[in-house]
Design an enzyme around this catalytic site. Structure first.
Site, mmCIF file in Angstrom:
data_model
loop_
_atom_site.group_PDB
_atom_site.id
_atom_site.type_symbol
_atom_site.label_atom_id
_atom_site.label_comp_id
_atom_site.label_asym_id
_atom_site.label_seq_id
_atom_site.Cartn_x
_atom_site.Cartn_y
_atom_site.Cartn_z
ATOM 1 N N LYS A 128 28.353 37.210 -11.325
ATOM 2 C CA LYS A 128 28.192 37.162 -9.652
ATOM 3 C C LYS A 128 26.817 38.216 -9.354
ATOM 4 O O LYS A 128 25.578 38.225 -8.994
ATOM 5 C CB LYS A 128 28.173 36.016 -8.478
ATOM 6 C CG LYS A 128 29.021 34.945 -8.391
ATOM 7 C CD LYS A 128 28.870 33.967 -7.162
ATOM 8 C CE LYS A 128 30.030 34.587 -6.320
ATOM 9 N NZ LYS A 128 31.614 34.562 -6.317
ATOM 10 N N TYR A 138 44.048 46.933 -6.940
ATOM 11 C CA TYR A 138 44.521 46.291 -7.367
ATOM 12 C C TYR A 138 43.772 44.119 -7.274
ATOM 13 O O TYR A 138 43.761 43.977 -8.678
ATOM 14 C CB TYR A 138 45.761 45.869 -8.674
ATOM 15 C CG TYR A 138 46.558 46.504 -8.326
ATOM 16 C CD1 TYR A 138 46.474 46.478 -10.249
ATOM 17 C CD2 TYR A 138 47.811 46.946 -8.319
ATOM 18 C CE1 TYR A 138 46.906 47.770 -11.005
ATOM 19 C CE2 TYR A 138 48.496 47.765 -9.620
ATOM 20 C CZ TYR A 138 47.800 48.006 -10.508
ATOM 21 O OH TYR A 138 49.117 49.302 -11.502
ATOM 22 N N THR A 163 30.182 20.921 -20.610
ATOM 23 C CA THR A 163 29.657 20.986 -19.597
ATOM 24 C C THR A 163 30.396 20.063 -17.859
ATOM 25 O O THR A 163 29.955 20.727 -17.193
ATOM 26 C CB THR A 163 28.092 20.373 -19.409
ATOM 27 O OG1 THR A 163 27.865 19.185 -19.566
ATOM 28 C CG2 THR A 163 27.135 21.036 -21.047
ATOM 29 N N GLY A 175 42.554 58.568 -5.542
ATOM 30 C CA GLY A 175 43.926 58.279 -5.622
ATOM 31 C C GLY A 175 44.895 58.657 -4.325
ATOM 32 O O GLY A 175 44.189 59.165 -3.916
ATOM 33 N N CYS A 227 37.868 64.128 -5.640
ATOM 34 C CA CYS A 227 38.432 63.356 -4.432
ATOM 35 C C CYS A 227 40.277 64.098 -4.662
ATOM 36 O O CYS A 227 40.598 65.282 -4.689
ATOM 37 C CB CYS A 227 38.596 62.643 -4.000
ATOM 38 S SG CYS A 227 38.840 62.461 -2.091
ATOM 39 N N PHE A 231 40.965 66.628 -7.347
ATOM 40 C CA PHE A 231 40.235 67.177 -6.629
ATOM 41 C C PHE A 231 41.265 67.527 -5.951
ATOM 42 O O PHE A 231 41.721 69.947 -5.940
ATOM 43 C CB PHE A 231 39.088 67.743 -5.668
ATOM 44 C CG PHE A 231 38.434 68.895 -4.434
ATOM 45 C CD1 PHE A 231 38.161 70.054 -4.729
ATOM 46 C CD2 PHE A 231 39.576 69.137 -3.614
ATOM 47 C CE1 PHE A 231 38.118 71.322 -4.084
ATOM 48 C CE2 PHE A 231 39.155 69.625 -2.612
ATOM 49 C CZ PHE A 231 38.059 70.524 -2.564
ATOM 50 N N HIS A 287 32.841 61.879 -4.012
ATOM 51 C CA HIS A 287 33.155 61.112 -5.109
ATOM 52 C C HIS A 287 30.786 61.241 -5.719
ATOM 53 O O HIS A 287 30.467 59.893 -4.584
ATOM 54 C CB HIS A 287 33.012 59.965 -4.112
ATOM 55 C CG HIS A 287 34.921 59.457 -3.806
ATOM 56 N ND1 HIS A 287 35.817 59.530 -4.808
ATOM 57 C CD2 HIS A 287 35.337 59.705 -2.717
ATOM 58 C CE1 HIS A 287 36.796 59.176 -4.092
ATOM 59 N NE2 HIS A 287 37.049 59.372 -2.662
ATOM 60 N N GLU A 308 30.362 60.481 -7.492
ATOM 61 C CA GLU A 308 30.416 58.884 -8.720
ATOM 62 C C GLU A 308 29.217 57.488 -7.334
ATOM 63 O O GLU A 308 28.775 56.375 -8.092
ATOM 64 C CB GLU A 308 31.274 58.120 -9.052
ATOM 65 C CG GLU A 308 32.386 57.262 -7.834
ATOM 66 C CD GLU A 308 33.517 58.284 -7.578
ATOM 67 O OE1 GLU A 308 33.445 59.934 -7.597
ATOM 68 O OE2 GLU A 308 34.052 57.725 -6.834
HETATM 69 N N1 GLN Z 1 44.651 60.022 -0.742
HETATM 70 C C1 GLN Z 1 43.924 61.444 -1.225
HETATM 71 C C2 GLN Z 1 43.451 61.257 0.974
HETATM 72 O O1 GLN Z 1 43.218 60.582 1.363
HETATM 73 C C3 GLN Z 1 42.650 61.248 -2.056
HETATM 74 C C4 GLN Z 1 41.903 60.501 -1.964
HETATM 75 C C5 GLN Z 1 41.471 59.630 -2.344
HETATM 76 O O2 GLN Z 1 40.793 60.422 -3.429
HETATM 77 N N2 GLN Z 1 39.885 59.284 -2.088
HETATM 78 O O3 GLN Z 1 42.607 62.984 0.968
#
Ligand code: GLN
Length: 541
Positions: A25, A62, A197, A358, A385, A388, A510, A512
């Site tokens: 959608k 998820y 259908t 993450g 993030c 990094f 970020h 992206e």
């Molecule tokens: N867990 C990490 C933090 O809170 C990284 C967050 C993330 O990757 N968006 O700083």
């Protein structure tokens, strides 16, 4: 002479879904928006999420896919990412309406005494709140067309008040101002491959029971809808045959607008909404789609993640790589590696590595091993993030010799090279409390980051609680890690790089989220370019 004020009234396109979720959608809504934009109209989009959460920030990727972040820091459903990418616009918190937000606002009004004397009810109080949230977007953006996508499936208890509100809007504003587009599934069950259908008929019946008659039906199917099937849907669902649009599976989501346009969808919508539009220009989009479908070269980039089972968790990365690849004539194949199972052998034949977003400890050590491999083997690396932060930990352990270096996110540690940001320490609520949204970053001249961005000040979106611990910055830099991007006050580390490595860069932000089909983001462009260069050097020695 008095000032003549042009009164503009927005038109609405409501996109609903039937039979089951996950039909696309969001792509349908985005594609319709792009088509109308190509006709010279201004378009914006709203996503309605009928869940009780106030925003998507507290939700597990998820279940719902990636949490997308807007410039203003709102954490939203990933469909808003599609709207931004297809329509090339920046959205705000007003563009994601959830049940949680609506009820919170109504209950606050009730407590304030705004409804004094009244019994507060779903109809009219909740539905009024929904309608005014939608109309507010129309008023603020002054868009010619506001596309409103209702999450979930018609028939769900959760979406009832929203559909009722849309029914009322149609009743109030009339046919010229509201169009209902219903996306449904046309499955093939028999071995002879006959398209069925009945599910579509049933979901339209469900809509009609609520008082909504769809104007356009988008039939999702594996193959294009057979002519007879199109006619049958038209007959049973009471729409003209040309309003039944075939939406078969295609290799790239970016083909969908072109597919709709071939079937005359923008003309149909313009006629139906009595909108004047002349221009029809999809040429830039067509060139982009050509580049996506027919790359000159192919590269492989590994994403070492935690939710690799569900690609939707990393959708903005996939799109950002597609955009960067298209700009450089490269097709990017993504190799998904589950962080906990990472081993160097999985990197065979892979040209580059991304360690993405993450939370929590699970998978961190696998990701650190992946970063170590990229750093020591000269493999192009982009960390984002969490990626990094882990790059800092890996460097602190291996190069600075701080073997116990870690992030305070994972528990007490001797060397918290990544630590909770000071302002986070007193927070108790989890919702919308991270460092969020667009923040300026200053880039140092003469660095890789500067070469990629080509400017000293940039703005990128953030979503984190932890940062590089200021206590370790001097030592890290003395050992060879370069912090090439910082917050304007110089306190917060935003970009790191490794001089001497072919391409090793990571950002606390970020990138992206801000990548657009024809405006790829510099860090992704740089990564793809480095992968292409590496491939050439490996082939030619
Ligand atoms: N867990 C990490 C933090 O809170 C990284 C967050 C993330 O990757 N968006 O700083």
């Amino acid at each position: 002479m008095g000032e003549v004020r042009e009164v503009r009234v927005s038109k609405y396109i409501f996109v609903t879904g039937g039979v089951l979720s996950g039909l696309g959608k969001g792509i349908t809504a985005s594609s319709i928006g792009l088509l109308l934009k190509s006709r010279g109209l201004t378009v914006t989009a709203i996503k309605i999420d009928p869940y009780l959460n106030c925003d998507a920030g507290t939700m597990n990727p998820y279940q719902h896919g990636e949490v997308f972040v807007l410039d203003d820091g709102t954490e939203v459903d990933m469909d808003l990412g599609s709207y931004e990418r297809f329509l090339d616009i920046d959205l705000t918190k007003d563009h994601n309406i959830t049940t949680g937000k609506i009820y919170k606002s109504v209950i606050e009004k009730e407590r304030r005494g705004d409804y004094l004397g009244a019994t507060v009810q779903i109809i009219p109080h909740i539905t009024d709140e929904i309608k005014s949230s939608i109309k507010r977007v129309a008023e603020r953006t002054k868009a010619d067309v506001v596309i409103v996508e209702v999450g979930g499936t018609v028939g769900d208890i959760e979406s009832m008040p929203f559909l009722e509100a849309l029914r009322q809007m149609h009743q109030e504003l009339g046919d010229d101002h509201c169009v209902f587009v219903h996306t449904t599934l046309v499955p093939v069950v028999s071995v002879v491959g006959e398209q069925k259908t009945k599910p579509t008929q049933h979901s339209v019946k469900e809509l009609r029971a609520i008082g909504i008659q769809p104007d356009v039906i988008i039939g999702r199917s594996t193959a294009p809808l057979a002519e007879g099937i199109r006619k049958k849907i038209a007959l049973f669902c009471d729409v003209p045959p040309e309003a039944v649009i075939s939406a078969p599976d295609v290799p790239s989501i970016y083909q969908v607008p072109l597919l709709f346009e071939e079937q005359g969808l923008s003309d149909l919508l313009l006629r139906r909404l009595k909108l004047e539009a002349s221009r029809k220009d999809l040429s830039e989009w067509q060139r982009f789609v050509e580049a996506v479908l027919h790359p000159h070269e192919r590269i492989k980039i590994a994403i070492v993640g935690k939710y690799t089972m569900l690609r939707d968790s990393y959708v903005s990365y996939v799109e950002a790589l597609t955009h960067a690849g298209a700009a450089l004539g490269a097709g990017v194949e993504i190799v998904w590696i589950e962080a906990e199972e990472f081993s160097e052998s999985q990197m065979e034949g892979v040209d580059g590595l991304i360690v993405p977003v993450g939370f929590g400890h699970r998978g961190a050590e696998g990701k650190i091993r992946a970063i170590r491999y990229a750093r020591t083997q000269g493999v192009p690396f982009l960390g984002i993030c969490y990626g990094f932060q882990l790059a800092v930990i890996e460097f602190a352990r291996a190069v600075l010799g701080l073997e116990t270096a870690n992030s305070a996110e994972f528990g007490p540690t001797e060397h918290p090279v990544i630590d909770l940001m000071p302002e986070q320490k007193s927070l108790t609520e989890k919702g919308a409390t991270m460092r969020l949204g667009a923040q300026p970053v200053r880039i140092e001249r003469g660095t890789l980051a500067y070469k990629l961005y080509g400017t000293e000040e940039i703005s990128e979106r953030h979503r984190h609680r932890y940062e590089v611990n200021p206590r370790y910055i001097r030592d890290l830099e003395a050992a060879g890690l370069k912090f090439s991007g910082k917050s304007l006050d110089g306190r917060r580390m935003e970009i790191l790089e490794l001089p001497g490595h072919p391409f090793f860069i990571a950002s606390q932000f970020h990138p992206e989220f801000k990548s657009r089909p024809t405006q790829p983001r510099p860090l992704f462009l740089g990564l793809v370019q480095a992968c292409l260069a590496r491939r050439k050097s490996l082939v030619w020695g």
